[in-house]
Design an enzyme around this catalytic site. Sequence first.
Site, short mmCIF file in Angstrom:
data_model
loop_
_atom_site.label_atom_id
_atom_site.label_comp_id
_atom_site.label_asym_id
_atom_site.label_seq_id
_atom_site.Cartn_x
_atom_site.Cartn_y
_atom_site.Cartn_z
N CYS A 270 0.84 -1.20 0.00
CA CYS A 270 0.00 0.00 0.00
C CYS A 270 0.88 1.25 0.00
CB CYS A 270 -0.99 -0.06 1.16
SG CYS A 270 -2.43 0.97 0.86
N HIS B 83 -3.79 -4.88 0.48
CA HIS B 83 -3.23 -5.46 1.72
C HIS B 83 -3.33 -6.98 1.69
CE1 HIS B 83 -2.51 -1.76 3.99
NE2 HIS B 83 -3.55 -1.28 3.32
N GLU C 5 -1.79 -9.08 3.36
CA GLU C 5 -1.66 -9.69 4.69
C GLU C 5 -3.02 -10.02 5.31
OE1 GLU C 5 -1.14 -6.57 3.93
OE2 GLU C 5 -1.46 -5.16 5.59
N1 GLN Z 1 -1.75 6.79 2.97
C1 GLN Z 1 -1.90 6.05 1.76
C2 GLN Z 1 -3.25 6.27 1.11
O1 GLN Z 1 -4.18 6.68 1.75
C3 GLN Z 1 -1.67 4.58 1.97
C4 GLN Z 1 -2.67 3.93 2.86
C5 GLN Z 1 -2.23 2.60 3.37
O2 GLN Z 1 -1.06 2.27 3.35
N2 GLN Z 1 -3.16 1.81 3.85
O3 GLN Z 1 -3.41 6.02 -0.05
#
Ligand code: GLN
Length: 543
Positions: free
Chosen positions: A380, A515, A517
Site C-alpha cells: 500500500c 493489503h 496480509e
Molecule cells: N496513505 C496512503 C493512502 O491513503 C496509503 C494507505 C495505506 O497504506 N493503507 O493512499
Amino acid sequence: MTRFVFITGGVVSSLGKGIASAALGALLQARGYAVRMRKLDPYLNVDPGTMSPYQHGEVYVTDDGAETDLDLGHYERFTGVAATHFDNATTGRIYSEVIARERRGDYLGATVQVIPHITDAIKDVVLRDTDDVDFVLVEIGGTVGDIESLPFLEAIRQLGNELGHDRAMFVHLTLVPYIPSAGELKTKPTQHSVKELLNVGIQPQMLLCRCDRPIPANERRKIALFCNVRTEAVIPALDVDTIYAVPIRYHEEGMDREVLRHFGLPFDTEPDLSRWQRIVEIVRAPEGEVRIAVVGKYTNLLDSYKSLAEALAHGGIANRVRVKLDWVDSEIFERPGTVERLEDVHGILVPGGFGERGTEGKIEAVRFARERKLPFFGICFGMQMAVIESARHLAGMPDASSTEFGPCDTAVVGLLTEWVRGNRRETREEGGDLGGTMRLGAYPAVLAEGSLVRSLYGGEPVISERHRHRYEVNVNFKDKLEATGMRFSGMSPDGVLPEIIELPKHPWFVGVQYHPELKSKPFAPHPLFAGFIAAAVRQARLV
Ligand code: GLN
C-alpha cells in the site's frame, strides 16, 4: 438450529479474548460445525477506521469494505471464514442507527431509550444473517464492569433468556494471577469478576482462566464452587509458545467438549486437529531463519501491524523457516549513513501507513533494497514509496511525491476522487468525511502475463484483494516509469488504477496497492508472503 456462545472478559484487558474466541471457533469447525464469529465493541467510534493505530492497533478490512476490529483478523486466520460488515458492531454504530431511525419517525412517537431500543438494535446485530451456521461466537469487547459495556451485557442477557439454555452459552475469560510473595495462585479476582457478571444477570457456564502456570485441581474446584460452574468447565488457559498451539491446548483442557456438552451435542469423538499440529510442528522446529526489516511508522506498537506480522510468519511456515522481524522506525534513515544498518537483513518490507512523517526514510530504505538487490516488498503506502523512489532516482523527476503530503508539481501519487466498483461509480470530494470513505474492501486486479506476481498467484489472470487507501499511483506516469525498468504487472480491470508494480531485473521487488496480509492464513499462507520469504531464504544463502 443456530447456537450462540457469548464470550466476555473480566479482571483486566489484553488477556487474549480474541484468540481464545478464534480458537473455540477453530475447534468447533474441526468437529464439522459451521461457525460465524462476531465482535461487539463498546466504544463510541462508528468503526475503528478513524482511530490511530497507537490507540487501537490495526484496522482490519473485510471483503465487503468494513473497517473492523483486529480481532476479526484472528477469527479469519483461525477459521478461514471471511468476515462481513455484519460481524463487527460498535456502540457508535448501534446508536447512529437508532438515532437515524428516530429521526425518520420509525419509533412512532415512543420515547427512545437504552432499554429496549438500543438493546433491541444490539440483539438484531447478533442475530442477523445467522441461519446458515451451527454456531455463532459473539465476543464482547472490553472488561466486565466497564460502564460502556452495560447495554451489550444487558442485550446478551436478554438473548440468553429468549434463546434458552440449549441455544445460548456464556463463556467468561478471567485471570488467575500468581502472587510470588505468597507462593500462591489467587482465585479471588475470578470470583469477583463472575460476581460482576451476576450483577447484570449473567451466569457463565464456562470459565477460561488465563494463568502462567498449571492450576491445581484444588483451585479449579474452588473456582467452580464459588462461581457456580462445573469443575470440568473451569478451563485452564495457560500461555503457549505460539498462538497456533492454542486450539490444541484448549482442546486438551476440554473446552470444545464442555461447549458441546452444554448444548447436548455428542462429544465423544475427537476433532480433526491435524492442520494445527502440522503448523505447530513447523513453527517449533524450523529449518532455518531469515531476518526481515519492517520499515514503518507505528513500529513500537506491534498490534498496529498484527496481520502483517502473522502473514510474514505464514510465509515462514510455507518455507519451513523462522521469520525474525526487525521493526525499524523509518525516521532514523533520514540521518545520513544510517540506512546501511539494513545490510544484514534478508528482506525489507515497507508496510501501509499514513501521513508524511518518516516517508523520506522509507524512500531511503526502498532505494537501498533496489540498489543492493535485497528482496523488497512494498504494501500500500510501501508501494507508493517505491514508485516515488523510482520516479525520483531513475525517471528524472526529483520532486516526485504524493499529494497526501500537500500540493506538489509531480504528483506520481494523487488523491483518488473517482473509481469503479463493479458496475457502480464511487466518488469522493476533497475535504469530505474521513470515516469510511477510502477505497475499501475487495477489488479485482488483472495480472500481466509472464510477470512474477502472476506466477506467484499460480498463473491466475485475475485476483481479488482487499484495499484501504485514499491515494493512488497516477497511471499517467506509467510509461515514464516503465521506461526505467519498472513493470506495472497488475492493473484494475479498466486499466486505470495501478495495483502492482515489480522490477523484473531485481531478484524480488514487488509493490502492491492492496493489503495481502489480510487474507493470509497459517494453513494457507498468502502466495506473495510465501514468495517474499522464499526470496529472503535465497538471499540468506548468498550471504
Ligand atoms: N496513505 C496512503 C493512502 O491513503 C496509503 C494507505 C495505506 O497504506 N493503507 O493512499
